[in-house]
Design an enzyme around this catalytic site. Structure first.
Site, PDB file in Angstrom:
ATOM      1  N   ASN A  61       0.936  -0.994   0.254  1.00 21.67           N
ATOM      2  CA  ASN A  61       0.056  -0.023   0.064  1.00 21.67           C
ATOM      3  C   ASN A  61       0.992   1.177  -0.022  1.00 21.67           C
ATOM      4  O   ASN A  61       1.496   1.541   0.893  1.00 21.67           O
ATOM      5  CB  ASN A  61      -0.771  -0.037   1.400  1.00 21.67           C
ATOM      6  CG  ASN A  61      -1.655   1.418   1.416  1.00 21.67           C
ATOM      7  OD1 ASN A  61      -1.664   2.019   0.362  1.00 21.67           O
ATOM      8  ND2 ASN A  61      -2.538   1.372   2.359  1.00 21.67           N
ATOM      9  N   TRP A  62       1.201   1.644  -1.120  1.00 21.73           N
ATOM     10  CA  TRP A  62       1.991   3.071  -1.237  1.00 21.73           C
ATOM     11  C   TRP A  62       1.308   4.242  -0.648  1.00 21.73           C
ATOM     12  O   TRP A  62       2.253   5.402  -0.652  1.00 21.73           O
ATOM     13  CB  TRP A  62       2.377   3.189  -2.617  1.00 21.73           C
ATOM     14  CG  TRP A  62       3.137   1.902  -3.327  1.00 21.73           C
ATOM     15  CD1 TRP A  62       3.585   0.958  -2.723  1.00 21.73           C
ATOM     16  CD2 TRP A  62       3.512   1.844  -4.706  1.00 21.73           C
ATOM     17  NE1 TRP A  62       4.185   0.187  -3.804  1.00 21.73           N
ATOM     18  CE2 TRP A  62       4.089   0.759  -4.840  1.00 21.73           C
ATOM     19  CE3 TRP A  62       3.511   2.708  -5.741  1.00 21.73           C
ATOM     20  CZ2 TRP A  62       4.995   0.272  -6.040  1.00 21.73           C
ATOM     21  CZ3 TRP A  62       4.192   2.332  -7.138  1.00 21.73           C
ATOM     22  CH2 TRP A  62       4.645   1.582  -7.002  1.00 21.73           C
ATOM     23  N   LYS A  63       0.037   4.370  -0.433  1.00 23.16           N
ATOM     24  CA  LYS A  63      -0.587   5.368   0.346  1.00 23.16           C
ATOM     25  C   LYS A  63      -0.204   6.753  -0.538  1.00 23.16           C
ATOM     26  O   LYS A  63      -0.252   6.532  -2.010  1.00 23.16           O
ATOM     27  CB  LYS A  63       0.093   5.599   1.782  1.00 23.16           C
ATOM     28  CG  LYS A  63      -0.213   4.261   2.500  1.00 23.16           C
ATOM     29  CD  LYS A  63      -0.188   4.632   4.098  1.00 23.16           C
ATOM     30  CE  LYS A  63      -0.201   3.198   4.945  1.00 23.16           C
ATOM     31  NZ  LYS A  63      -0.124   3.527   6.297  1.00 23.16           N
ATOM     32  N   HIS A  67      -9.414   1.238   4.880  1.00 26.33           N
ATOM     33  CA  HIS A  67      -8.163   1.422   5.664  1.00 26.33           C
ATOM     34  C   HIS A  67      -8.473   2.222   6.782  1.00 26.33           C
ATOM     35  O   HIS A  67      -9.285   3.242   6.561  1.00 26.33           O
ATOM     36  CB  HIS A  67      -7.118   1.885   4.583  1.00 26.33           C
ATOM     37  CG  HIS A  67      -5.771   1.749   5.100  1.00 26.33           C
ATOM     38  ND1 HIS A  67      -5.308   2.837   6.094  1.00 26.33           N
ATOM     39  CD2 HIS A  67      -4.805   0.967   5.101  1.00 26.33           C
ATOM     40  CE1 HIS A  67      -4.190   2.603   6.439  1.00 26.33           C
ATOM     41  NE2 HIS A  67      -3.836   1.534   5.788  1.00 26.33           N
ATOM     42  N   GLU A  89      -6.746   4.957   7.889  1.00 21.39           N
ATOM     43  CA  GLU A  89      -6.547   6.136   7.448  1.00 21.39           C
ATOM     44  C   GLU A  89      -7.850   6.850   6.745  1.00 21.39           C
ATOM     45  O   GLU A  89      -8.192   7.942   7.003  1.00 21.39           O
ATOM     46  CB  GLU A  89      -5.342   6.243   6.562  1.00 21.39           C
ATOM     47  CG  GLU A  89      -4.057   6.169   7.641  1.00 21.39           C
ATOM     48  CD  GLU A  89      -3.072   5.557   6.771  1.00 21.39           C
ATOM     49  OE1 GLU A  89      -3.017   5.582   5.445  1.00 21.39           O
ATOM     50  OE2 GLU A  89      -2.178   5.102   7.555  1.00 21.39           O
ATOM     51  N   GLU A 116      -5.177  -4.640  10.572  1.00 20.55           N
ATOM     52  CA  GLU A 116      -4.500  -3.587  10.971  1.00 20.55           C
ATOM     53  C   GLU A 116      -4.453  -3.060  12.145  1.00 20.55           C
ATOM     54  O   GLU A 116      -5.540  -1.969  12.090  1.00 20.55           O
ATOM     55  CB  GLU A 116      -4.270  -2.662   9.845  1.00 20.55           C
ATOM     56  CG  GLU A 116      -4.008  -3.303   8.379  1.00 20.55           C
ATOM     57  CD  GLU A 116      -3.371  -2.042   7.258  1.00 20.55           C
ATOM     58  OE1 GLU A 116      -2.471  -2.674   6.579  1.00 20.55           O
ATOM     59  OE2 GLU A 116      -3.858  -1.146   7.118  1.00 20.55           O
ATOM     60  N   GLY A 126       2.589   2.385  10.745  1.00 15.69           N
ATOM     61  CA  GLY A 126       3.587   3.592  10.572  1.00 15.69           C
ATOM     62  C   GLY A 126       4.307   3.855  11.790  1.00 15.69           C
ATOM     63  O   GLY A 126       4.972   4.926  12.083  1.00 15.69           O
ATOM     64  N   SER A 144       3.691  -1.899  10.673  1.00 14.47           N
ATOM     65  CA  SER A 144       5.044  -1.907  10.623  1.00 14.47           C
ATOM     66  C   SER A 144       5.677  -3.586  10.336  1.00 14.47           C
ATOM     67  O   SER A 144       6.539  -3.838  11.100  1.00 14.47           O
ATOM     68  CB  SER A 144       5.417  -1.550  12.131  1.00 14.47           C
ATOM     69  OG  SER A 144       4.908  -0.328  12.377  1.00 14.47           O
ATOM     70  N   GLY A 184       2.972  -1.084   4.168  1.00 17.00           N
ATOM     71  CA  GLY A 184       2.888   0.285   4.141  1.00 17.00           C
ATOM     72  C   GLY A 184       4.668   0.978   3.809  1.00 17.00           C
ATOM     73  O   GLY A 184       5.026   0.647   2.700  1.00 17.00           O
ATOM     74  N   GLY A 185       5.026   1.547   4.861  1.00 22.51           N
ATOM     75  CA  GLY A 185       6.559   2.071   4.610  1.00 22.51           C
ATOM     76  C   GLY A 185       7.388   1.069   3.916  1.00 22.51           C
ATOM     77  O   GLY A 185       8.100   1.708   3.098  1.00 22.51           O
TER      78      GLY A 185
HETATM   79  P1  13P Z   1       2.952   0.552   7.739  1.00 18.43           P
HETATM   80  O1  13P Z   1       3.677  -0.779   7.187  1.00 18.43           O
HETATM   81  O2  13P Z   1       3.823   1.754   7.304  1.00 18.43           O
HETATM   82  O3  13P Z   1       2.975   0.411   9.228  1.00 18.43           O
HETATM   83  O4  13P Z   1       1.748   0.821   7.198  1.00 18.43           O
HETATM   84  C1  13P Z   1       0.670  -0.548   7.072  1.00 18.43           C
HETATM   85  C2  13P Z   1      -0.473  -0.017   6.311  1.00 18.43           C
HETATM   86  O5  13P Z   1      -1.331   0.618   6.857  1.00 18.43           O
HETATM   87  C3  13P Z   1      -0.828  -0.829   5.292  1.00 18.43           C
HETATM   88  O6  13P Z   1      -2.033  -0.541   4.660  1.00 18.43           O
END
Ligand code: 13P
Length: 257
Positions: A12-14, A98, A100, A170, A176, A216, A237-238
């Site tokens: 997930n590149w956000k 998600h 967010e 999640e 994050g 994470s 994510g990251g």
């Molecule tokens: P991180 O891997 O950056 O914690 O993000 C997880 C995430 O929200 C994937 O959708």
């Protein structure tokens, strides 16, 4: 370890990567795991990079996912993107619910449910995200939150459709933050989610649904998480923003088989 469920690693590149940067990252990933079929790999760039990344993925095993979708077919919904628009860009998966989006953009359980149903009606595979906040975990409400979100999002999803749904657990406090859920915490929620699916759809179908962990996840903690019996992959994510760490995660999933 599971023999029925193929592992899945989704990035997930956000709100990161332009169209050009996204295509370059996709190329780097493809160069290393582009022909890998023992693990499903999905890249979820922002809408503006779907076309360029999709072009890079043409003819490869890696799939394309979006990060959100509006459930309406078309019309006066300024700033929104429909399932059909995603389909024409060769999108096969879509992240829905998600945290967010729930936190910053007001996505409710009912709206997430509409999106899940619309995605399925348009042959898009939902990656449905659920998870508790830190306050909810500390209040002993983790399983209740996961149950409410899962049941609400799956309302009206048929037995035929459920095996194309992917559920990502999640924990909001792990996203994050560098704070990963312990393997025991993650496995407990995954096993619970599978028991919910068992109640809703029966044992055989519950065993076929893939449950991803997200929050994470990185090469150092992935092997242990992916070895849990009910963890079928990761939503990253990251660590998905660089080819090196993302490829290592795909390889960890291959090893965990
Ligand atoms: P991180 O891997 O950056 O914690 O993000 C997880 C995430 O929200 C994937 O959708």
């Amino acid at each position: 370890m599971s023999t029925i469920r193929k592992k899945l690693i989704a990035g997930n590149w956000k709100m990161n990567k332009t169209a050009a940067d996204g295509a370059a990252l996709a190329q780097e990933i493809l160069a290393q795991v582009g022909r890998e079929t023992a693990v499903d790999v999905v890249l979820c760039p922002p809408f503006t990079a779907l076309e360029s990344v999709g072009r890079a993925l043409e003819g490869q095993a890696v799939k394309l996912g979006a990060q959100n979708m509006n459930p309406q077919k078309s019309g006066a919904y300024t700033g929104e993107i429909s399932a059909e628009m995603l389909r024409t860009l060769y999108v096969s998966h879509v992240i829905l619910g998600h945290s967010e989006r729930r936190t910053y953009f007001g996505d409710t359980d009912a709206f997430v449910n509409q999106k899940v149903l619309a995605a399925l009606a348009n042959q898009l595979k939902p990656i449905l995200c659920v998870g508790e906040t830190l306050a909810e975990r500390e209040g002993g409400r983790t399983l209740e939150v996961v149950r409410t979100q899962t049941q609400a999002a799956l309302a009206g999803v048929t037995a035929e459709q459920i095996t194309t749904v992917i559920i990502a657990y999640e924990p909001v406090w792990a996203i994050g933050t560098g704070k990963v859920a312990s393997t025991a915490q993650a496995q407990e929620v995954h096993a619970y989610t599978r028991s919910l699916l068992h109640d809703l759809y029966g044992a055989a179908l519950a065993q076929k649904v893939r449950l991803l962990y997200g929050g994470s996840m990185k090469p150092s903690n992935a092997p242990e998480l992916l070895a849990q019996p009910d963890i079928d992959g990761g939503l990253i994510g990251g660590a998905a923003l660089e080819a090196k760490s993302f490829v290592e995660l795909v390889k960890a999933a291959l090893v965990a088989g």
